[in-house]
Design a protein around this motif. Structure first.
Motif, mmCIF file in Angstrom:
data_model
loop_
_atom_site.group_PDB
_atom_site.id
_atom_site.type_symbol
_atom_site.label_atom_id
_atom_site.label_comp_id
_atom_site.label_asym_id
_atom_site.label_seq_id
_atom_site.Cartn_x
_atom_site.Cartn_y
_atom_site.Cartn_z
ATOM 1 N N ALA A 50 0.831 -1.207 0.000
ATOM 2 C CA ALA A 50 0.000 0.000 0.000
ATOM 3 C C ALA A 50 0.869 1.261 0.000
ATOM 4 C CB ALA A 50 -0.924 -0.005 1.214
ATOM 5 N N LEU A 51 1.952 1.256 0.781
ATOM 6 C CA LEU A 51 2.854 2.413 0.816
ATOM 7 C C LEU A 51 3.501 2.648 -0.538
ATOM 8 C CD1 LEU A 51 4.445 4.608 2.327
ATOM 9 C CD2 LEU A 51 6.101 2.837 2.990
ATOM 10 N N LEU A 52 3.927 1.576 -1.189
ATOM 11 C CA LEU A 52 4.560 1.702 -2.504
ATOM 12 C C LEU A 52 3.633 2.406 -3.484
ATOM 13 C CD1 LEU A 52 6.341 -1.738 -3.044
ATOM 14 C CD2 LEU A 52 7.422 0.505 -3.038
ATOM 15 N N PHE A 53 2.387 1.970 -3.557
ATOM 16 C CA PHE A 53 1.485 2.541 -4.546
ATOM 17 C C PHE A 53 1.008 3.932 -4.151
ATOM 18 C CE2 PHE A 53 1.724 -1.650 -6.183
ATOM 19 C CZ PHE A 53 1.473 -1.518 -7.543
ATOM 20 N N PHE A 54 1.012 4.244 -2.873
ATOM 21 C CA PHE A 54 0.760 5.623 -2.457
ATOM 22 C C PHE A 54 1.874 6.537 -2.966
ATOM 23 C CE2 PHE A 54 1.634 9.086 0.497
ATOM 24 C CZ PHE A 54 0.414 9.762 0.478
ATOM 25 N N LEU A 55 3.120 6.081 -2.816
ATOM 26 C CA LEU A 55 4.258 6.874 -3.277
ATOM 27 C C LEU A 55 4.262 7.010 -4.793
ATOM 28 C CD1 LEU A 55 7.081 5.542 -0.924
ATOM 29 C CD2 LEU A 55 5.903 7.745 -0.790
ATOM 30 N N TYR A 56 3.883 5.930 -5.507
ATOM 31 C CA TYR A 56 3.796 6.020 -6.963
ATOM 32 C C TYR A 56 2.808 7.122 -7.367
ATOM 33 C CZ TYR A 56 6.104 1.424 -7.194
ATOM 34 O OH TYR A 56 6.981 0.384 -7.077
ATOM 35 N N GLY A 57 1.653 7.130 -6.723
ATOM 36 C CA GLY A 57 0.645 8.132 -7.054
ATOM 37 C C GLY A 57 1.072 9.540 -6.685
ATOM 38 N N ALA A 58 1.732 9.689 -5.538
ATOM 39 C CA ALA A 58 2.137 11.022 -5.076
ATOM 40 C C ALA A 58 3.264 11.601 -5.915
ATOM 41 C CB ALA A 58 2.566 10.955 -3.611
ATOM 42 N N ARG A 59 4.080 10.749 -6.539
ATOM 43 C CA ARG A 59 5.211 11.244 -7.329
ATOM 44 C C ARG A 59 4.805 11.632 -8.739
ATOM 45 N NH1 ARG A 59 8.903 6.288 -5.403
ATOM 46 N NH2 ARG A 59 9.824 7.212 -3.538
ATOM 47 N N LEU A 60 3.754 11.035 -9.264
ATOM 48 C CA LEU A 60 3.406 11.244 -10.670
ATOM 49 C C LEU A 60 2.744 12.606 -10.854
ATOM 50 C CD1 LEU A 60 3.165 10.138 -13.546
ATOM 51 C CD2 LEU A 60 0.938 9.207 -12.892
ATOM 52 N N GLN A 177 -5.451 -2.396 -1.932
ATOM 53 C CA GLN A 177 -4.006 -2.320 -1.710
ATOM 54 C C GLN A 177 -3.265 -1.583 -2.810
ATOM 55 O OE1 GLN A 177 -1.971 -5.905 -0.408
ATOM 56 N NE2 GLN A 177 -3.900 -6.789 0.272
ATOM 57 N N LEU A 178 -3.847 -1.504 -4.010
ATOM 58 C CA LEU A 178 -3.137 -0.882 -5.126
ATOM 59 C C LEU A 178 -3.813 0.406 -5.593
ATOM 60 C CD1 LEU A 178 -2.343 -4.032 -7.335
ATOM 61 C CD2 LEU A 178 -1.093 -3.154 -5.367
ATOM 62 N N LEU A 179 -5.078 0.302 -5.992
ATOM 63 C CA LEU A 179 -5.740 1.446 -6.611
ATOM 64 C C LEU A 179 -6.047 2.555 -5.613
ATOM 65 C CD1 LEU A 179 -6.863 2.639 -9.183
ATOM 66 C CD2 LEU A 179 -9.025 1.463 -8.741
ATOM 67 N N VAL A 180 -6.595 2.209 -4.450
ATOM 68 C CA VAL A 180 -6.947 3.237 -3.460
ATOM 69 C C VAL A 180 -5.709 4.015 -2.979
ATOM 70 C CG1 VAL A 180 -7.870 3.622 -1.138
ATOM 71 C CG2 VAL A 180 -9.090 2.118 -2.731
ATOM 72 N N PRO A 181 -4.610 3.338 -2.589
ATOM 73 C CA PRO A 181 -3.417 4.109 -2.202
ATOM 74 C C PRO A 181 -2.875 4.979 -3.337
ATOM 75 C CG PRO A 181 -3.233 1.850 -1.442
ATOM 76 C CD PRO A 181 -4.416 1.889 -2.356
ATOM 77 N N PHE A 182 -2.925 4.469 -4.578
ATOM 78 C CA PHE A 182 -2.448 5.266 -5.712
ATOM 79 C C PHE A 182 -3.273 6.541 -5.867
ATOM 80 C CE2 PHE A 182 -2.625 6.497 -10.164
ATOM 81 C CZ PHE A 182 -1.286 6.575 -10.490
#
Length: 351
Positions: A50-60, A177-182
């Motif tokens: 979940a943290l990984l995909f949150f960071l992916y979304g926040a960086r883009l 775990q993937l879409l919501v954190p992103f």
């Protein structure tokens, strides 16, 4: 007379992160998490994904992504390579079961064909080869975004009926775990974006450490279930041969296919590197959600393919760097694979 220590060729990139991944696999083999420790490792792995995909979304950067849509033909071409051509080749490989590949290894190979393209390494190799770097940035970003939706859907359709065990519960986990954190990362980007930029190096270690935790949890569970007894040296050698053929086909298809579609040299380079590669960083967390206890075998083909693509693409990128540009005299279409590489520092990239 002193003996000189043998060294790897300077053009041969051995990604240090692959060494770390292999070390993590070895740790899981020697000291797997069992009992209550397994529960802790599984919970930590879920949080790490979940943290990984949150960071992916926040960086883009949403604005940069929308600006990149102007070169839509290139991006559609890369997406077609990633989510159409690769899966078709993966389905064709089913004919190799069970004589060449076991069913579990085949499922891992097919999953490899479904994950999105890389970002960092595609950009690095495109830059070395003097290609269209902005296009490579946008193509990799679009592929990563699309992969959050396309990879689970393709896996549900192509693996659900062939041992992938993808249930409605698995799809709910993918969303949570993937879409919501992103999406949360995208929403909060205006407030946390500056912090992420200032701490880019530290957060890079967080990214990679999270993936190592995911790998340790998956391989620990695999050891507890004894699934590694199903894989022998001969099967691994066969898997490497199949992956080498897969990579060769995609490198040739992206290079010559882009030429037939009328793209110039810079765009063809971006298409070749973005369209022929698969992301270990995105694939490992997805596999942990999609496959559960079978994740360790499912990610093995992806781990091997990742290192193979780095080594081969490093040679191609350095070969392309010596190509005469369109304004110069000389052949404009050297072969995409092979040729004597120039000597220089190793390219160390991941993604």
């Amino acid at each position: 007379m002193s003996r000189r220590t043998p060294k790897l060729p300077s053009w041969l990139p051995v990604d240090p992160y692959i060494v770390a991944l292999l070390g993590t696999v070895g740790l899981a083999a020697l000291l797997p998490a069992t009992g209550s420790a397994a529960g802790v490792a599984s919970g930590a792995s879920t949080g790490a994904v979940a943290l990984l995909f949150f960071l992916y979304g926040a960086r883009l950067s949403t604005r940069e992504a929308l600006d990149g849509l102007r070169h839509w033909r290139l991006h559609v071409t890369v997406l077609a390579c990633t989510f159409v051509a690769f899966p078709l080749l993966g389905l064709a490989a089913k004919g190799l079961v069970p004589t060449v590949l076991t069913p579990d290894l085949y499922h891992g190979l097919l999953f490899l064909c479904l994950v999105p393209s890389t970002i960092q390494s595609s950009i690095a190799f495109t830059s070395i080869a003097r290609g269209n770097v902005p296009a490579a940035i946008c193509a990799g970003s679009f592929s990563s975004i699309a992969g959050i939706v396309f990879t689970p859907l393709l896996a549900a359709g192509l693996l659900g009926s062939s041992g992938g065990a993808l249930s409605a519960d698995s799809l709910v986990k993918i969303v949570l775990q993937l879409l919501v954190p992103f999406l949360a990362g995208q929403f909060l980007r205006r407030w946390v974006g500056g912090f992420l930029v200032r701490n880019k190096k530290v957060l890079g270690y967080v990214d990679r450490g999270s993936i190592l935790l995911v790998v340790y949890s998956a391989f620990s569970e695999g050891m507890a279930r004894g699934i590694w007894h199903q894989v022998g040296i001969g099967r691994l050698a066969a898997l490497l041969a199949v992956e080498a053929a897969l990579l060769t086909v995609m490198l040739l298809a992206t290079w010559y296919g882009a030429k037939r579609l009328g793209f110039d040299r810079g765009d063809r380079i971006a298409i070749q590197f973005a369209g022929s590669k698969k992301s270990l960083a995105a694939g490992l967390p997805m596999a942990s959600v999609l496959f559960g206890a079978q994740a360790s075998l499912a990610v093995l083909p992806l781990m091997l393919f990742h290192q193979m693509q780095l080594m081969v693409c490093a040679v191609i990128a350095k070969r392309r760097a010596r190509d005469p540009l369109p304004s110069q005299d000389g052949p404009s279409d050297p072969p995409p694979v092979g040729g004597k590489p120039e000597r220089g520092p190793a390219v160390r990239v991941g993604g």
